[in-house]
Design an enzyme around this catalytic site. Structure first.
Site, PDB file in Angstrom:
ATOM      1  N   GLN A  26       0.993  -1.182   0.012  1.00 50.72           N
ATOM      2  CA  GLN A  26      -0.123  -0.617  -0.477  1.00 50.72           C
ATOM      3  C   GLN A  26       0.872   0.924   0.503  1.00 50.72           C
ATOM      4  O   GLN A  26       0.378   2.382  -0.188  1.00 50.72           O
ATOM      5  CB  GLN A  26      -1.045   0.373   1.389  1.00 50.72           C
ATOM      6  N   HIS A  46      -1.672  -5.345 -13.524  1.00 45.98           N
ATOM      7  CA  HIS A  46      -1.328  -4.467 -14.608  1.00 45.98           C
ATOM      8  C   HIS A  46      -1.814  -5.703 -15.896  1.00 45.98           C
ATOM      9  O   HIS A  46      -1.895  -4.489 -17.031  1.00 45.98           O
ATOM     10  CB  HIS A  46       0.289  -5.305 -15.109  1.00 45.98           C
ATOM     11  N   ASP A  59       2.313   0.506  -8.395  1.00 48.12           N
ATOM     12  CA  ASP A  59       3.495   0.854  -8.871  1.00 48.12           C
ATOM     13  C   ASP A  59       4.428   1.392  -8.247  1.00 48.12           C
ATOM     14  O   ASP A  59       5.501   1.602  -7.954  1.00 48.12           O
ATOM     15  CB  ASP A  59       3.162   1.404 -11.056  1.00 48.12           C
ATOM     16  N   ARG A  84       4.298   0.256  13.095  1.00 46.55           N
ATOM     17  CA  ARG A  84       3.214  -1.457  12.534  1.00 46.55           C
ATOM     18  C   ARG A  84       3.394  -1.431  10.744  1.00 46.55           C
ATOM     19  O   ARG A  84       3.054  -0.979  10.606  1.00 46.55           O
ATOM     20  CB  ARG A  84       2.170  -2.123  12.242  1.00 46.55           C
ATOM     21  N   HIS A 129       1.088  -9.020   4.364  1.00 41.62           N
ATOM     22  CA  HIS A 129       0.525  -8.065   4.032  1.00 41.62           C
ATOM     23  C   HIS A 129      -0.213  -8.658   2.762  1.00 41.62           C
ATOM     24  O   HIS A 129      -0.810  -7.398   2.065  1.00 41.62           O
ATOM     25  CB  HIS A 129       0.593  -6.875   4.744  1.00 41.62           C
ATOM     26  N   ASN A 173      -2.123 -10.955   8.265  1.00 43.29           N
ATOM     27  CA  ASN A 173      -2.523 -10.015   8.099  1.00 43.29           C
ATOM     28  C   ASN A 173      -4.546 -10.705   7.428  1.00 43.29           C
ATOM     29  O   ASN A 173      -4.147 -10.282   6.372  1.00 43.29           O
ATOM     30  CB  ASN A 173      -2.591  -8.730   7.611  1.00 43.29           C
ATOM     31  N   GLU A 174      -5.434 -10.257   8.411  1.00 46.75           N
ATOM     32  CA  GLU A 174      -6.323 -10.792   8.344  1.00 46.75           C
ATOM     33  C   GLU A 174      -6.475 -11.943   7.089  1.00 46.75           C
ATOM     34  O   GLU A 174      -6.754 -11.905   6.598  1.00 46.75           O
ATOM     35  CB  GLU A 174      -6.771  -9.025   7.537  1.00 46.75           C
ATOM     36  N   ASN A 317      -7.731  -6.719  13.956  1.00 49.96           N
ATOM     37  CA  ASN A 317      -8.268  -5.421  13.474  1.00 49.96           C
ATOM     38  C   ASN A 317      -9.754  -4.949  13.296  1.00 49.96           C
ATOM     39  O   ASN A 317     -10.296  -5.949  13.230  1.00 49.96           O
ATOM     40  CB  ASN A 317      -7.332  -5.344  11.820  1.00 49.96           C
ATOM     41  N   TYR A 319     -12.891  -1.969  12.933  1.00 45.26           N
ATOM     42  CA  TYR A 319     -12.923  -0.954  11.997  1.00 45.26           C
ATOM     43  C   TYR A 319     -14.721  -0.203  12.094  1.00 45.26           C
ATOM     44  O   TYR A 319     -15.040   0.568  12.954  1.00 45.26           O
ATOM     45  CB  TYR A 319     -12.869  -0.926  10.275  1.00 45.26           C
ATOM     46  N   GLU A 388      -5.531  -2.380  14.100  1.00 46.69           N
ATOM     47  CA  GLU A 388      -5.399  -1.815  12.876  1.00 46.69           C
ATOM     48  C   GLU A 388      -6.447  -1.091  13.390  1.00 46.69           C
ATOM     49  O   GLU A 388      -7.680  -1.498  13.740  1.00 46.69           O
ATOM     50  CB  GLU A 388      -5.889  -2.080  11.576  1.00 46.69           C
TER      51      GLU A 388
HETATM   52  C1  GBH Z   1      -7.713  -3.362   6.418  1.00 46.36           C
HETATM   53  O1  GBH Z   1      -8.575  -4.093   6.139  1.00 46.36           O
HETATM   54  C2  GBH Z   1      -6.915  -3.909   5.590  1.00 46.36           C
HETATM   55  O2  GBH Z   1      -5.687  -5.073   6.933  1.00 46.36           O
HETATM   56  C3  GBH Z   1      -5.856  -2.674   5.161  1.00 46.36           C
HETATM   57  O3  GBH Z   1      -4.382  -3.050   4.508  1.00 46.36           O
HETATM   58  C4  GBH Z   1      -6.788  -1.525   4.614  1.00 46.36           C
HETATM   59  O4  GBH Z   1      -6.139  -0.999   4.286  1.00 46.36           O
HETATM   60  C5  GBH Z   1      -7.880  -1.397   5.718  1.00 46.36           C
HETATM   61  O5  GBH Z   1      -8.168  -2.159   6.775  1.00 46.36           O
HETATM   62  C6  GBH Z   1      -8.316  -0.298   5.077  1.00 46.36           C
HETATM   63  O6  GBH Z   1      -9.461  -0.341   4.495  1.00 46.36           O
HETATM   64  O7  GBH Z   1     -16.096  -3.385  -0.807  1.00 46.36           O
HETATM   65  O8  GBH Z   1     -18.180  -4.232   0.945  1.00 46.36           O
HETATM   66  O9  GBH Z   1     -17.076  -5.843   0.328  1.00 46.36           O
HETATM   67  C7  GBH Z   1     -10.039  -4.012   6.346  1.00 46.36           C
HETATM   68  C8  GBH Z   1     -11.270  -5.147   5.817  1.00 46.36           C
HETATM   69  C9  GBH Z   1     -11.872  -5.743   3.832  1.00 46.36           C
HETATM   70  C10 GBH Z   1     -13.318  -4.220   5.079  1.00 46.36           C
HETATM   71  C11 GBH Z   1     -11.825  -4.892   2.331  1.00 46.36           C
HETATM   72  C12 GBH Z   1     -14.259  -3.654   3.463  1.00 46.36           C
HETATM   73  C13 GBH Z   1     -14.850  -4.284   0.950  1.00 46.36           C
HETATM   74  C14 GBH Z   1     -15.366  -3.978   1.566  1.00 46.36           C
HETATM   75  N1  GBH Z   1     -12.046  -4.719   4.487  1.00 46.36           N
HETATM   76  N2  GBH Z   1     -13.418  -4.930   2.501  1.00 46.36           N
HETATM   77  S1  GBH Z   1     -16.781  -4.638   0.587  1.00 46.36           S
END
Ligand code: GBH
Length: 490
Positions: A26, A46, A59, A84, A129, A173-174, A317, A319, A388
């Protein structure tokens, strides 16, 4: 819960780990620089430039391969002692396998780690990751059991090369997001679309690969390197949509077991193995669909033993939260699939703010609840490290929604620590700076620092949330009024 000056009543212990998180793909860019091999994200994007919503790829990203010193200064300016990050597997092993070790990649990470240490910042390193070397993806990636050996070999190279410096490791990760979005569906690369079959193979072999790397470290490296190693799991919290309905309460618990328990139970429960609810449910549905065997593979008893206890911490993690109702036969679902096996309908409360990405609604209380769910299920012996937590928006330096998110989520975490007895030892904000957000490309922003993607310099500028986070870290308390005291950014 706050005093007159806006300070939270609870404070973070002096030794509480505060950090910020990133991931190699990322931010690094430099996809073909310094003899790096291709990751499956490089190759796939790509080939399919329209996979991301803005047609972008990784890229260049934030060009952290070249601008890592700027990143370190950003981390330092936040007053953090922990960072991290992840290692790009193909930057170290361009073929994926350990017959070829890329000296340039090794030099890059060693320099970065040493520079961090110079600033008194401890690197916390994730081995995987999501950026799998393309040659291994061509063999089926995590759906091929041979990957367990190759991951162990990669882990051995990493421990050997960096273990003198790195004392905190996360294997991966996840795995849930990686497998369900990448192997079950097509939200993530490799977009395998192997619902209910490939996605469980992925989960199964990721778990076994994690356990092998854990034991390799434990036996051959920990005695002299003296570090810790764990795994990072993702969990949305799940609440019953109608708490008076038993079927909705069951749906919420089922969701948590099917998505978090499926990984956590084999590692953290005293019993080991997949949770009974998960095992029975996938077995029954598989048979009813005409499969001779369960789509969820079985562990041997020695594999159950290998997995049980294979983590020094619980990396979480988190959210957002979803509201669950029972919906076993939803029209339009792909059958078979992990989602169909779970059999719940996911919704969010329309009153919860959504400052950015559509999946991420703000519900701070859900954080406290998921921390409690983990504690209830797996006890307090293994510490939780929140690896996270953060929120997205669509950009701008005056990111009030992010300030409010961090203040309120961190406060719920304090309540989990002090009022509920959860053993939480660390917290990492996602993320240091605006970055490549997988399928969302560069359209959503999670950073504490703004990044100017129109400039080749990829200039980083602190947002309000950066100042606010630094204030929390410095005072060890949440200052709900801090934001009123600092000047606006322009
Ligand atoms: C994390 O994933 C990741 O570890 C990290 O790399 C990422 O940048 C960060 O969260 C923020 O997104 O479009 O409804 O199908 C969190 C899990 C994975 C949740 C992708 C949302 C798509 C949902 N995320 N997911 S949907």
């Amino acid at each position: 819960y706050v005093d007159g000056s806006g300070l939270s009543n609870y404070s973070f212990p002096d030794d509480f780990i505060f950090g910020v998180a990133t991931a190699a793909f990322q931010i690094e860019g430099a996809w073909n620089i310094g003899n790096k091999g291709e990751s499956m994200w490089d190759t796939y994007l790509h080939k399919h430039p329209n996979f991301t919503v803005d047609g972008s790829n990784g890229d260049v990203a934030t060009d952290s391969y070249h601008k890592y010193k700027t990143d370190i200064n950003c981390v330092k300016s936040l007053g953090l002692k922990y960072y991290r990050m992840s290692i790009s597997w193909p930057r170290i092993l361009p073929q994926g396998t350990d017959n070829v070790i890329n000296k340039d990649g090794v030099r890059y990470y060693r320099t970065l780690f040493k520079e961090l240490l110079k600033e008194n910042i401890t690197p916390v390193v994730t081995l995987f990751h999501w950026d799998l070397p393309t040659p291994l993806m061509d063999l089926g990636g995590w759906s091929n059991p041979k990957i367990i050996d190759y991951f162990e070999d990669y882990a051995k190279v990493a421990f050997t090369l960096f273990g003198d410096i790195i004392k905190l490791w996360s294997t991966m990760n996840e795995p849930h997001q990686h497998c369900s979005n990448g192997y079950g569906g097509d939200n993530f690369v490799p977009a395998m679309m192997s619902g209910g079959v490939g996605e469980y193979l992925c989960a199964h072999y990721m778990l076994l690969a994690h356990a092998r790397a854990y034991h390799l470290y434990d036996k051959s490296f920990r005695p002299h390197q003296k570090g810790k190693i764990g795994i990072t799991l993702d969990a949305f919290y799940a609440e019953p949509k109608d708490p008076t309905k038993q079927s909705d309460r069951d749906a919420a618990e089922r969701y948590l077991q099917m998505h978090l328990g499926i990984f956590a139970h084999p590692i953290y429960s005293s019993m080991g193995d997949y949770p009974p609810l998960v095992r029975e449910r996938i077995n029954n549905i598989s048979l009813s669909q005409g499969f001779t065997r369960s789509r969820l593979p079985y562990f041997t008893s020695s594999e159950i033993d290998l997995l049980r206890g294979s983590s020094d911490f619980f990396g979480l993690n988190h959210y957002t939260t979803y509201l669950m109702s029972d919906m076993p036969m939803l029209q339009g679902w792909r059958v078979p699939s992990w989602d169909h096996d779970t059999g719940v309908l996911l919704e969010q409360n329309p009153l919860w703010p959504k400052p950015g990405a559509d999946w991420l609604a703000v519900y701070p209380a859900g954080f406290r609840k998921v921390l409690n769910w983990i504690t209830r299920n797996y006890g307090t012996r293994i510490p939780i490290i929140v690896t996270e937590n953060g929120v997205s928006d669509f950009g701008g330096l005056n990111d009030y929604a992010r300030v409010s998110y961090y203040n309120n989520y961190l406060y719920q975490m304090l309540l989990a620590m002090y009022e509920d007895g959860c053993n939480i030892q660390g917290y990492f904000a996602w993320t240091l700076m605006d970055d490549f957000e997988w399928k969302d490309g560069y359209t959503v922003k999670f950073g504490l620092f703004h990044v100017d993607f129109n400039s080749t310099e990829r200039t980083r500028i602190p947002k309000l949330s950066a100042f606010n986070y630094a204030e929390i870290v410095r005072r060890r308390r949440i200052n709900f009024k801090y934001i009123e005291q600092i000047p606006k950014a322009h």
